[in-house]
Design an enzyme around this catalytic site. Structure first.
Site, short mmCIF file in Angstrom:
data_model
loop_
_atom_site.label_atom_id
_atom_site.label_comp_id
_atom_site.label_asym_id
_atom_site.label_seq_id
_atom_site.Cartn_x
_atom_site.Cartn_y
_atom_site.Cartn_z
N ASP A 10 -1.20 -3.57 -8.60
CA ASP A 10 -1.12 -4.01 -7.22
C ASP A 10 -2.25 -5.02 -7.04
O ASP A 10 -3.43 -4.68 -7.17
CB ASP A 10 -1.32 -2.80 -6.30
CG ASP A 10 -1.27 -3.17 -4.83
OD1 ASP A 10 -1.40 -4.37 -4.50
OD2 ASP A 10 -1.11 -2.25 -4.01
N ILE A 11 -1.90 -6.25 -6.77
CA ILE A 11 -2.89 -7.33 -6.80
C ILE A 11 -4.04 -7.11 -5.81
O ILE A 11 -5.16 -7.56 -6.05
CB ILE A 11 -2.19 -8.70 -6.59
CG1 ILE A 11 -3.04 -9.83 -7.14
CG2 ILE A 11 -1.84 -8.93 -5.12
CD1 ILE A 11 -2.27 -11.14 -7.32
N ASN A 24 4.49 -18.32 2.46
CA ASN A 24 5.53 -19.26 2.90
C ASN A 24 4.83 -20.44 3.60
O ASN A 24 3.62 -20.40 3.81
CB ASN A 24 6.56 -18.57 3.81
CG ASN A 24 5.91 -17.96 5.02
OD1 ASN A 24 5.32 -18.67 5.85
ND2 ASN A 24 5.98 -16.65 5.15
N ASP A 34 2.69 -11.01 0.14
CA ASP A 34 2.03 -11.64 1.30
C ASP A 34 1.65 -10.58 2.34
O ASP A 34 0.49 -10.52 2.82
CB ASP A 34 3.01 -12.67 1.89
CG ASP A 34 2.38 -13.66 2.84
OD1 ASP A 34 1.14 -13.65 2.99
OD2 ASP A 34 3.14 -14.46 3.43
#
Ligand code: AR6
Length: 173
Positions: A10-11, A24, A34
């Site tokens: 999980d970043i 976006n 995001d």
């Protein structure tokens, strides 16, 4: 090539200098990675993003990382995949190059990427993984100031595609 690492992660948990967000063009948040990054960073991140005035597809912008363990968030906008004939490969490659260049400009020595465009933007995962590894390996070949580039893969499909792309690149080098 030893500076590239593919892992399941999980970043938002990674202790690197910069994490990359698959954003976006509004830069005002969304779902997927995001949403996870904005939730973990806190509302200050959205406040800073509001000052940026958006970001065109294929480009990148940088902010602070607020409550995340990282120091910076690099927001890049991947292409929405249609059929591969609408500049998608060029735009995706540009996301990786611009993000890596921004990381170096801001003295980051370690950076983590998610699989840009591989979620709701629908990019075929093996193709996206090859582009990500190619751009990163080519960039690192000319850049000594980055120590580690991590691909934080969510799910086994993305993990195995990035691992395969990395293995293929290693064999061809
Ligand atoms: N850590 C690492 N990877 C993740 C995480 C996480 N916490 N969460 C999801 N992924 P996506 P896109 C993976 O849809 O395709 C947003 O709404 C996910 O499994 O997040 O570039 C934006 O606002 C997938 O492999 O990004 C845009 O509107 C990869 O991250 C749009 O989605 C990318 O999936 C961007 O779409």
């Amino acid at each position: 090539m030893h500076r590239i690492e593919v892992m399941q992660a999980d970043i938002v948990t990674l202790r690197v200098d910069a994490i990359v967000n698959a954003a976006n063009t509004s830069l005002l948040g969304g779902g997927g990675v995001d949403g996870a990054i904005h939730r973990a960073a806190g509302p200050e991140l959205l406040a800073e993003c509001r000052t940026l005035g958006g970001c065109p597809t294929g480009q990148a912008r940088i902010t602070k990382a607020y409550r995340l363990p990282a120091k910076h968030v690099i927001h890049t906008v991947g292409p929405i995949y249609r059929d591969g004939r609408h500049d998608e490969p060029t735009l995706l490659a540009s996301c990786y190059r611009q993000s890596l260049a921004l990381a170096v400009e801001y003295q980051s020595r370690t950076i983590a990427f998610p699989a840009i465009s591989c979620g709701v933007y629908g990019y075929p995962i093996p193709d996206a993984a090859r582009i990500a590894i190619r751009e990163t390996a080519d960039f690192l070949a000319g850049e000594a100031n980055l120590d580690r580039v991590v691909f934080a893969c969510f799910g086994t499909e993305v993990l195995s595609a990035f691992q395969t792309a990395l293995d293929e690149r290693r064999q061809s080098d």
